[in-house]
Motif scaffolding. Structure first.
Motif, PDB file in Angstrom:
ATOM      1  N   VAL A  10       4.431   0.159  -6.626  1.00  0.00           N
ATOM      2  CA  VAL A  10       3.325  -0.793  -6.773  1.00  0.00           C
ATOM      3  C   VAL A  10       2.029  -0.028  -7.032  1.00  0.00           C
ATOM      4  O   VAL A  10       1.637   0.823  -6.236  1.00  0.00           O
ATOM      5  N   HIS A  11       1.369  -0.355  -8.164  1.00  0.00           N
ATOM      6  CA  HIS A  11       0.104   0.319  -8.496  1.00  0.00           C
ATOM      7  C   HIS A  11      -1.095  -0.602  -8.354  1.00  0.00           C
ATOM      8  O   HIS A  11      -2.234  -0.152  -8.357  1.00  0.00           O
ATOM      9  N   GLY A  12      -0.826  -1.901  -8.280  1.00  0.00           N
ATOM     10  CA  GLY A  12      -1.910  -2.861  -8.106  1.00  0.00           C
ATOM     11  C   GLY A  12      -1.507  -3.940  -7.128  1.00  0.00           C
ATOM     12  O   GLY A  12      -0.357  -4.382  -7.128  1.00  0.00           O
ATOM     13  N   ILE A  13      -2.454  -4.340  -6.257  1.00  0.00           N
ATOM     14  CA  ILE A  13      -2.191  -5.401  -5.279  1.00  0.00           C
ATOM     15  C   ILE A  13      -3.264  -6.466  -5.454  1.00  0.00           C
ATOM     16  O   ILE A  13      -4.462  -6.152  -5.477  1.00  0.00           O
ATOM     17  N   ILE A  30      -2.734   7.219 -10.490  1.00  0.00           N
ATOM     18  CA  ILE A  30      -1.846   7.630  -9.394  1.00  0.00           C
ATOM     19  C   ILE A  30      -0.874   8.710  -9.870  1.00  0.00           C
ATOM     20  O   ILE A  30      -0.572   9.649  -9.146  1.00  0.00           O
ATOM     21  N   SER A  67      -4.626   2.090 -12.951  1.00  0.00           N
ATOM     22  CA  SER A  67      -4.199   2.518 -11.622  1.00  0.00           C
ATOM     23  C   SER A  67      -2.952   3.376 -11.690  1.00  0.00           C
ATOM     24  O   SER A  67      -2.879   4.455 -11.082  1.00  0.00           O
ATOM     25  N   GLU A  89      -7.254   2.404  -3.840  1.00  0.00           N
ATOM     26  CA  GLU A  89      -6.551   2.953  -5.023  1.00  0.00           C
ATOM     27  C   GLU A  89      -5.728   1.890  -5.745  1.00  0.00           C
ATOM     28  O   GLU A  89      -5.297   2.097  -6.862  1.00  0.00           O
ATOM     29  N   LYS A  90      -5.439   0.764  -5.058  1.00  0.00           N
ATOM     30  CA  LYS A  90      -4.589  -0.279  -5.669  1.00  0.00           C
ATOM     31  C   LYS A  90      -5.322  -1.605  -5.804  1.00  0.00           C
ATOM     32  O   LYS A  90      -4.718  -2.636  -6.098  1.00  0.00           O
ATOM     33  N   ASP A  91      -6.633  -1.567  -5.627  1.00  0.00           N
ATOM     34  CA  ASP A  91      -7.462  -2.779  -5.589  1.00  0.00           C
ATOM     35  C   ASP A  91      -7.802  -3.250  -7.007  1.00  0.00           C
ATOM     36  O   ASP A  91      -8.962  -3.245  -7.422  1.00  0.00           O
ATOM     37  N   THR A 115      -4.318  -2.551 -13.903  1.00  0.00           N
ATOM     38  CA  THR A 115      -3.025  -2.111 -13.373  1.00  0.00           C
ATOM     39  C   THR A 115      -2.559  -0.842 -14.090  1.00  0.00           C
ATOM     40  O   THR A 115      -2.065   0.100 -13.457  1.00  0.00           O
ATOM     41  N   ASN A 154       0.844  -1.209   0.000  1.00  0.00           N
ATOM     42  CA  ASN A 154       0.000   0.000   0.000  1.00  0.00           C
ATOM     43  C   ASN A 154       0.876   1.255   0.000  1.00  0.00           C
ATOM     44  O   ASN A 154       0.534   2.266  -0.601  1.00  0.00           O
ATOM     45  N   SER A 186      -5.497  -1.078  -0.178  1.00  0.00           N
ATOM     46  CA  SER A 186      -5.882   0.302  -0.486  1.00  0.00           C
ATOM     47  C   SER A 186      -6.820   0.307  -1.691  1.00  0.00           C
ATOM     48  O   SER A 186      -6.521  -0.337  -2.704  1.00  0.00           O
TER      49      SER A 186
END
Ligand code: NDP
Length: 295
Positions: A93-96, A291, A287, A118-120, A284, A88, A116
């Motif tokens: 990292v932009h995607g998790i 960001i 995101s 924002e990264k979901d 991704t 997070n 987060s």
């Protein structure tokens, strides 16, 4: 006497992946940022390991950085939460993504809530799902498999607005969000599930069927209105002595029968499957662009 048009998910996914690669390159050249996806896999389920490997390969091919964490089956929920928290806060990292299912001693809800929004990129955070369900709200991400189903309809110019759609299955990851998406596209939506009485009576009214059940060849010719469009999400192994592996994959829909009555249908494999990964790459990229405020 097959007449249905085949909706070629493999070809559409390839085209989308090429579009994504081009955008990833443009982003790198313009602002020096490479989109990054972090994948957390807990335990050693073979199917999950295969999915994670395929996602990583797809990232590599489109120029997206991928980072993989493999935790042993007996890890604690806190260990998973610690990795999520690290990602997070990691600007690369932009995607998790947490590969589901988690081992049974973990609480899936706690884990998904920790990502987060924002990264979901899987779109499973309750805030993203809640926004998907509400009119006038926009989720930051839409779950990949149902998004891929709708994208196939769009790319084949299949109208959704005002149509009758039936979704078979109501899982959190496919059926439920697919129904919400169809409704956002102005279809009139019914949902069929394991407690539905006379399901074929309902599916027979559908102009569009999305099936996500996990039962091989369940949807027969008599379930389908002539001219309907069928998106088959199911991936079901069935014995096949003619295959070197001893099995083959089929959908929820009896393909040969459906081809006689439907106007268009996705094959299994080669339909929705390849679209799911393409949508993950797309989420991704979306995101990273959001960001970094890159258009
Ligand atoms: P789940 O097992 O989570 O959900 C299955 C759904 O089907 C449930 O809502 C269940 O109803 C319903 N159902 C079960 N039996 C019947 C029945 N006889 N008639 C009507 N509905 C029934 O599965 P998933 O949603 O995760 O996956 C569904 C299928 O899609 C699987 O084959 C899976 O492999 C595949 N899949 C494919 C993906 C892809 O990329 N192409 C991605 C994800 C999944 P109830 O809620 O009442 O239990």
């Amino acid at each position: 006497d097959a007449s249905a048009k085949v909706i070629d998910g493999k070809a559409v996914a390839k085209q989308i992946r090429e579009e994504i690669s081009a955008e990833v390159s443009r982003m790198k050249e313009t602002i020096g940022v490479t989109p990054g996806l972090a994948v957390i896999l807990v335990g050693d389920r073979k199917d999950s390991a295969t999915y994670v490997r395929n996602k990583k390969k797809a990232c590599d091919n489109s120029g997206i950085n991928s980072l993989e964490v493999n935790l042993p089956e007996d890890s604690t929920e806190q260990e998973v939460l610690n990795f999520i928290s690290g990602f997070n806060n990691d600007p690369s990292v932009h995607g998790i993504l947490v590969q589901l299912p988690l081992p049974s001693h973990m609480n899936e809800q706690n884990v998904l809530n920790a990502i987060s929004i924002e990264k979901d990129v899987d779109g499973f955070h309750p805030l993203n799902i809640g926004r998907l369900a509400m009119s006038g709200r926009e989720p930051l991400f839409v779950p990949c498999t149902p998004k891929g189903c709708i994208e196939l309809l769009h790319r084949y110019d299949i109208p959704i607005k005002g149509k009758r759609a039936v979704v078979i299955g109501r899982s959190n990851i496919v059926g439920m969000p697919a129904a919400l998406l169809l409704q956002r596209e102005d279809a009139t939506v019914s949902i069929v599930h394991s407690r539905t009485k006379n399901p074929e009576e309902i599916t027979r009214q559908a102009d569009i069927i999305i099936s996500a059940v996990g039962k091989p060849n369940m949807v027969r010719e008599s379930w389908i209105k002539p001219g309907a469009v069928i998106i088959d999400v199911g991936i079901n192994p069935v014995d096949d002595p003619n295959s070197p592996r001893g099995y083959k994959l089929v959908g929820d829909v009896y393909y040969e029968e459906a081809c006689k009555v439907a106007s268009a249908i996705t094959p299994v494999p080669g339909g929705v499957g390849p679209m799911t990964i393409a949508m993950l790459l797309q989420n991704t990229l979306i995101s990273a662009k959001r960001i970094h405020n890159f258009q």
